[in-house]
Design a protein around this motif. Sequence first.
Motif, PDB file in Angstrom:
ATOM      1  N   LEU A   1       4.225   7.581   8.693  1.00  0.00           N
ATOM      2  CA  LEU A   1       4.810   6.299   8.290  1.00  0.00           C
ATOM      3  C   LEU A   1       4.720   5.301   9.440  1.00  0.00           C
ATOM      4  O   LEU A   1       4.347   4.145   9.239  1.00  0.00           O
ATOM      5  CB  LEU A   1       6.265   6.477   7.855  1.00  0.00           C
ATOM      6  CG  LEU A   1       6.998   5.196   7.478  1.00  0.00           C
ATOM      7  CD1 LEU A   1       6.354   4.501   6.286  1.00  0.00           C
ATOM      8  CD2 LEU A   1       8.471   5.498   7.192  1.00  0.00           C
ATOM      9  N   ARG A   2       5.042   5.742  10.638  1.00  0.00           N
ATOM     10  CA  ARG A   2       4.982   4.848  11.800  1.00  0.00           C
ATOM     11  C   ARG A   2       3.556   4.363  12.046  1.00  0.00           C
ATOM     12  O   ARG A   2       3.331   3.213  12.382  1.00  0.00           O
ATOM     13  CB  ARG A   2       5.529   5.564  13.039  1.00  0.00           C
ATOM     14  CG  ARG A   2       5.612   4.679  14.224  1.00  0.00           C
ATOM     15  CD  ARG A   2       6.630   3.544  14.002  1.00  0.00           C
ATOM     16  NE  ARG A   2       6.334   2.478  14.944  1.00  0.00           N
ATOM     17  CZ  ARG A   2       6.083   1.218  14.618  1.00  0.00           C
ATOM     18  NH1 ARG A   2       6.162   0.809  13.370  1.00  0.00           N
ATOM     19  NH2 ARG A   2       5.794   0.325  15.528  1.00  0.00           N
ATOM     20  N   ARG A   3       2.575   5.256  11.832  1.00  0.00           N
ATOM     21  CA  ARG A   3       1.176   4.856  12.002  1.00  0.00           C
ATOM     22  C   ARG A   3       0.815   3.761  10.994  1.00  0.00           C
ATOM     23  O   ARG A   3       0.169   2.774  11.332  1.00  0.00           O
ATOM     24  CB  ARG A   3       0.239   6.040  11.828  1.00  0.00           C
ATOM     25  CG  ARG A   3      -1.195   5.557  11.716  1.00  0.00           C
ATOM     26  CD  ARG A   3      -2.262   6.432  12.187  1.00  0.00           C
ATOM     27  NE  ARG A   3      -2.060   6.924  13.511  1.00  0.00           N
ATOM     28  CZ  ARG A   3      -2.718   7.963  13.996  1.00  0.00           C
ATOM     29  NH1 ARG A   3      -3.596   8.575  13.251  1.00  0.00           N
ATOM     30  NH2 ARG A   3      -2.514   8.373  15.215  1.00  0.00           N
ATOM     31  N   ALA A   4       1.239   3.937   9.735  1.00  0.00           N
ATOM     32  CA  ALA A   4       0.961   2.926   8.708  1.00  0.00           C
ATOM     33  C   ALA A   4       1.589   1.590   9.088  1.00  0.00           C
ATOM     34  O   ALA A   4       0.957   0.532   8.955  1.00  0.00           O
ATOM     35  CB  ALA A   4       1.483   3.395   7.352  1.00  0.00           C
ATOM     36  N   GLN A   5       2.814   1.639   9.582  1.00  0.00           N
ATOM     37  CA  GLN A   5       3.494   0.410   9.993  1.00  0.00           C
ATOM     38  C   GLN A   5       2.772  -0.248  11.169  1.00  0.00           C
ATOM     39  O   GLN A   5       2.651  -1.466  11.215  1.00  0.00           O
ATOM     40  CB  GLN A   5       4.949   0.713  10.345  1.00  0.00           C
ATOM     41  CG  GLN A   5       5.772   1.114   9.143  1.00  0.00           C
ATOM     42  CD  GLN A   5       7.119   1.717   9.506  1.00  0.00           C
ATOM     43  OE1 GLN A   5       7.295   2.300  10.572  1.00  0.00           O
ATOM     44  NE2 GLN A   5       8.075   1.594   8.599  1.00  0.00           N
TER      45      GLN A   5
ATOM     46  N   GLU B   1       1.262  -3.954  11.283  1.00  0.00           N
ATOM     47  CA  GLU B   1       1.615  -4.918  12.330  1.00  0.00           C
ATOM     48  C   GLU B   1       0.382  -5.450  13.046  1.00  0.00           C
ATOM     49  O   GLU B   1       0.361  -6.597  13.493  1.00  0.00           O
ATOM     50  CB  GLU B   1       2.566  -4.267  13.335  1.00  0.00           C
ATOM     51  CG  GLU B   1       3.934  -3.984  12.759  1.00  0.00           C
ATOM     52  CD  GLU B   1       4.763  -3.036  13.615  1.00  0.00           C
ATOM     53  OE1 GLU B   1       4.340  -2.687  14.751  1.00  0.00           O
ATOM     54  OE2 GLU B   1       5.845  -2.632  13.147  1.00  0.00           O
ATOM     55  N   ALA B   2      -0.651  -4.615  13.156  1.00  0.00           N
ATOM     56  CA  ALA B   2      -1.893  -5.013  13.823  1.00  0.00           C
ATOM     57  C   ALA B   2      -2.847  -5.737  12.878  1.00  0.00           C
ATOM     58  O   ALA B   2      -3.994  -6.021  13.251  1.00  0.00           O
ATOM     59  CB  ALA B   2      -2.576  -3.779  14.402  1.00  0.00           C
ATOM     60  N   GLU B   3      -2.373  -6.047  11.648  1.00  0.00           N
ATOM     61  CA  GLU B   3      -3.192  -6.732  10.648  1.00  0.00           C
ATOM     62  C   GLU B   3      -4.385  -5.895  10.195  1.00  0.00           C
ATOM     63  O   GLU B   3      -5.394  -6.432   9.737  1.00  0.00           O
ATOM     64  CB  GLU B   3      -3.662  -8.100  11.149  1.00  0.00           C
ATOM     65  CG  GLU B   3      -2.537  -9.044  11.510  1.00  0.00           C
ATOM     66  CD  GLU B   3      -1.767  -9.581  10.304  1.00  0.00           C
ATOM     67  OE1 GLU B   3      -2.379  -9.755   9.243  1.00  0.00           O
ATOM     68  OE2 GLU B   3      -0.564  -9.803  10.455  1.00  0.00           O
ATOM     69  N   LYS B   4      -4.298  -4.586  10.333  1.00  0.00           N
ATOM     70  CA  LYS B   4      -5.320  -3.657   9.839  1.00  0.00           C
ATOM     71  C   LYS B   4      -4.867  -3.193   8.458  1.00  0.00           C
ATOM     72  O   LYS B   4      -4.468  -2.056   8.235  1.00  0.00           O
ATOM     73  CB  LYS B   4      -5.485  -2.470  10.790  1.00  0.00           C
ATOM     74  CG  LYS B   4      -5.808  -2.846  12.207  1.00  0.00           C
ATOM     75  CD  LYS B   4      -7.227  -3.321  12.310  1.00  0.00           C
ATOM     76  CE  LYS B   4      -7.578  -3.560  13.784  1.00  0.00           C
ATOM     77  NZ  LYS B   4      -8.918  -4.017  13.945  1.00  0.00           N
TER      78      LYS B   4
ATOM     79  N   THR C   1      -2.989   4.618   4.498  1.00  0.00           N
ATOM     80  CA  THR C   1      -2.012   5.532   5.081  1.00  0.00           C
ATOM     81  C   THR C   1      -0.735   5.564   4.256  1.00  0.00           C
ATOM     82  O   THR C   1      -0.171   6.642   4.022  1.00  0.00           O
ATOM     83  CB  THR C   1      -1.724   5.147   6.544  1.00  0.00           C
ATOM     84  OG1 THR C   1      -2.972   5.076   7.258  1.00  0.00           O
ATOM     85  CG2 THR C   1      -0.827   6.176   7.215  1.00  0.00           C
ATOM     86  N   TYR C   2      -0.292   4.413   3.790  1.00  0.00           N
ATOM     87  CA  TYR C   2       0.889   4.393   2.912  1.00  0.00           C
ATOM     88  C   TYR C   2       0.628   5.213   1.648  1.00  0.00           C
ATOM     89  O   TYR C   2       1.497   5.962   1.198  1.00  0.00           O
ATOM     90  CB  TYR C   2       1.262   2.963   2.521  1.00  0.00           C
ATOM     91  CG  TYR C   2       1.932   2.155   3.603  1.00  0.00           C
ATOM     92  CD1 TYR C   2       2.993   2.663   4.337  1.00  0.00           C
ATOM     93  CD2 TYR C   2       1.529   0.847   3.875  1.00  0.00           C
ATOM     94  CE1 TYR C   2       3.622   1.905   5.321  1.00  0.00           C
ATOM     95  CE2 TYR C   2       2.146   0.079   4.849  1.00  0.00           C
ATOM     96  CZ  TYR C   2       3.188   0.617   5.572  1.00  0.00           C
ATOM     97  OH  TYR C   2       3.812  -0.132   6.539  1.00  0.00           O
ATOM     98  N   PHE C   3      -0.564   5.103   1.087  1.00  0.00           N
ATOM     99  CA  PHE C   3      -0.867   5.873  -0.119  1.00  0.00           C
ATOM    100  C   PHE C   3      -0.925   7.373   0.162  1.00  0.00           C
ATOM    101  O   PHE C   3      -0.563   8.176  -0.696  1.00  0.00           O
ATOM    102  CB  PHE C   3      -2.142   5.384  -0.806  1.00  0.00           C
ATOM    103  CG  PHE C   3      -1.875   4.302  -1.810  1.00  0.00           C
ATOM    104  CD1 PHE C   3      -1.110   4.559  -2.941  1.00  0.00           C
ATOM    105  CD2 PHE C   3      -2.359   3.021  -1.623  1.00  0.00           C
ATOM    106  CE1 PHE C   3      -0.833   3.562  -3.870  1.00  0.00           C
ATOM    107  CE2 PHE C   3      -2.101   2.016  -2.541  1.00  0.00           C
ATOM    108  CZ  PHE C   3      -1.332   2.286  -3.660  1.00  0.00           C
TER     109      PHE C   3
END
Length: 79
Positions: free
Chosen positions: A13-17, A21-24, A31-33
């Motif tokens: 979850l943190r990676r997705a966030q 945040e990095a506009e990727k 990743t969220y999916f």
Amino acid sequence: MAIQEATPIGLLLRRAQSWQEAEKTHQAVATYFKLVEYFAETDEAQRAKEQLLGLAQRFEAEGKVYMATHIYNRLASLP
């Protein structure tokens, strides 16, 4: 169930966030999916769904209808 960032699911979850945040955006959505599809019963998956809905709404407001529709349709197809 509380969200634990030190768990593998919490780290995902943190990676997705971080991607978001990095506009990727594409990486964040993917990743969220992963969270929503593979860990559906977790608090992290619920947070991921909320983030996906927020992204879809943002895309819709920005006129990026294809991206918004893709997210909405994929979320609607989940069990």
